[in-house]
Design a protein around this motif. Structure first.
Motif, mmCIF file in Angstrom:
data_model
loop_
_atom_site.group_PDB
_atom_site.id
_atom_site.type_symbol
_atom_site.label_atom_id
_atom_site.label_comp_id
_atom_site.label_asym_id
_atom_site.label_seq_id
_atom_site.Cartn_x
_atom_site.Cartn_y
_atom_site.Cartn_z
ATOM 1 N N LYS A 306 38.948 29.406 48.592
ATOM 2 C CA LYS A 306 39.857 29.729 49.678
ATOM 3 C C LYS A 306 39.648 31.152 50.188
ATOM 4 N N TYR A 307 39.107 31.988 49.333
ATOM 5 C CA TYR A 307 38.844 33.377 49.729
ATOM 6 C C TYR A 307 37.815 33.945 48.772
ATOM 7 N N ILE A 308 37.189 35.003 49.185
ATOM 8 C CA ILE A 308 36.248 35.698 48.303
ATOM 9 C C ILE A 308 36.649 37.167 48.295
ATOM 10 N N ILE A 309 36.962 37.671 47.131
ATOM 11 C CA ILE A 309 37.397 39.057 47.031
ATOM 12 C C ILE A 309 36.173 39.962 46.964
ATOM 13 N N GLU A 310 36.162 40.954 47.847
ATOM 14 C CA GLU A 310 35.019 41.852 47.870
ATOM 15 C C GLU A 310 35.238 43.004 46.900
ATOM 16 N N SER A 311 36.433 43.610 46.941
ATOM 17 C CA SER A 311 36.690 44.689 45.985
ATOM 18 C C SER A 311 38.171 44.779 45.648
ATOM 19 N N VAL A 312 38.448 45.339 44.495
ATOM 20 C CA VAL A 312 39.819 45.526 44.030
ATOM 21 C C VAL A 312 39.997 46.982 43.657
ATOM 22 N N LEU A 313 41.017 47.618 44.205
ATOM 23 C CA LEU A 313 41.338 48.992 43.835
ATOM 24 C C LEU A 313 42.688 48.973 43.143
#
Ligand code: UDP
Ligand code: MG
Length: 321
Positions: A306-313
């Motif tokens: 459903k989504y692709i996470i590119e980065s997490v801060l």
């Protein structure tokens, strides 16, 4: 022991409102923390839904400046509902309760106090419900009204005048994430999750700045999505309609035969042309609706992410405390 709250805020091209939203949400968290109603490790988690403006770099700066802010960036624009889910999927790893809220400050931040209170009283789901829609345009208000009625009629379980301002406990959020369907209409799915729930009413304000990210076209798509992902009644209606047309055509057959036998035959052009058009129209309509569902089945079988996470801060250095 106080509980960790994460506020998940999906943002699509929200550079105009972001600084103010961030400021007000931080104040609210500080306020709740100082009253010892939530844990100091609570966070504001912004989800950048593939914005084309300065939104993500602003979120990065916020995360840099203050550990209360966290950010998730999607690889591209996936729409409000998917952005929300992405945020919840990250938040669920850290939070005891998760509130989802729009970035534009239309949802009353002060209703948070009551949501947290309701959670403490043992509710797993707290729906934010608009007390009135006076601030929405008359068009949006009326179409929304009709739409909610229609969904109810079609058998979907939804909370009247509730959008996506809601609190979920960790276990409710986990349950929500276990729904594997691609066409996820959260308003319809959350009630299916179950658990104890309650509502909190609030006055919906006007967008603080910037333009609505839901132009008419997107709204119509979203509305149709809601109907077809929650209900198969339209198919049944077509079946019933088809049956009715069959009965009528039998009566027509009898009449035609009687006319023929009595020698009372007319040129009949009018009736033929009308039936050709009416039946043609009905058939096309029916095929269209069936096609909708086949299309849905097709999409679901793909099981695309459903989504692709590119980065997490997300800073967790104070988690030990
Ligand atoms: N939004 C999003 N992705 C999109 C469209 C909207 O994340 O593709 C976010 C938007 O930034 C906002 C929320 O969804 O936080 C609701 O959008 P908006 O306020 O524009 O909708 P409206 O209140 O006009 O229905
Ligand atoms: Mg809005």
């Amino acid at each position: 022991m106080s509980k960790i709250l994460y506020i998940v805020v999906p943002c699509y091209n929200e550079q105009e409102v972001l600084p103010e939203t961030a400021r007000r949400l931080r104040m609210k968290l500080e306020d709740l923390t100082s009253q010892r109603r939530i844990d100091p490790n609570s966070r504001v988690l912004f989800v950048n839904d593939g914005s084309r403006d300065m939104t993500w770099s602003m979120i990065e700066d916020l995360c840099e400046s203050d550990p209360v802010y966290a950010g998730v960036s999607l690889s591209r624009n996936r729409g409000h509902q998917n952005a929300l889910l992405a945020g919840i999927s990250v938040a669920v790893e850290h939070a005891d309760m998760i509130v989802s809220m729009d970035a534009d400050l239309q949802d009353d931040i002060d209703a948070l106090d009551r949501m947290v209170e309701a959670y403490k009283q043992g509710n797993d789901v707290v729906y934010g419900v608009r007390s009135s829609r006076q601030k929405d345009s008359a068009f949006k208000r009326n179409t929304a009204q009709v739409y909610y009625r229609l969904l109810k009629l079609l058998g979907a379980e939804i909370v009247y005048n509730h959008a996506d301002y809601r609190l979920l406990s960790r276990r409710a959020a986990k349950a929500l994430l276990s729904f594997r369907e691609v066409n996820l209409f959260l308003r319809g799915i959350v009630p299916m999750v179950g658990f104890r729930s309650t509502t909190v009413t609030y006055e919906r304000g006007e967008r603080f700045a910037g333009k609505s990210k839901y132009p008419l076209g997107k709204m119509v798509t979203f509305a149709l999505e809601g109907v077809t992902s929650l209900s198969i009644k339209p198919i049944r209606m077509i079946t019933v309609g088809g049956l009715f047309v069959c009965i009528v055509s039998l009566l027509m057959l009898v009449k035609a035969l009687v006319d023929y036998c009595s020698g009372n035959v007319e040129p009949g052009w009018t009736s033929i042309i009308i039936s050709v058009w009416v039946l043609g129209g009905l058939q096309l309509f029916a095929i269209g609706i069936i096609g909708e569902y086949i299309g849905k089945t097709y999409m679901e079988t793909k099981e695309r992410p459903k989504y692709i996470i590119e980065s997490v801060l997300l800073r967790e250095e104070d988690n030990a405390g």
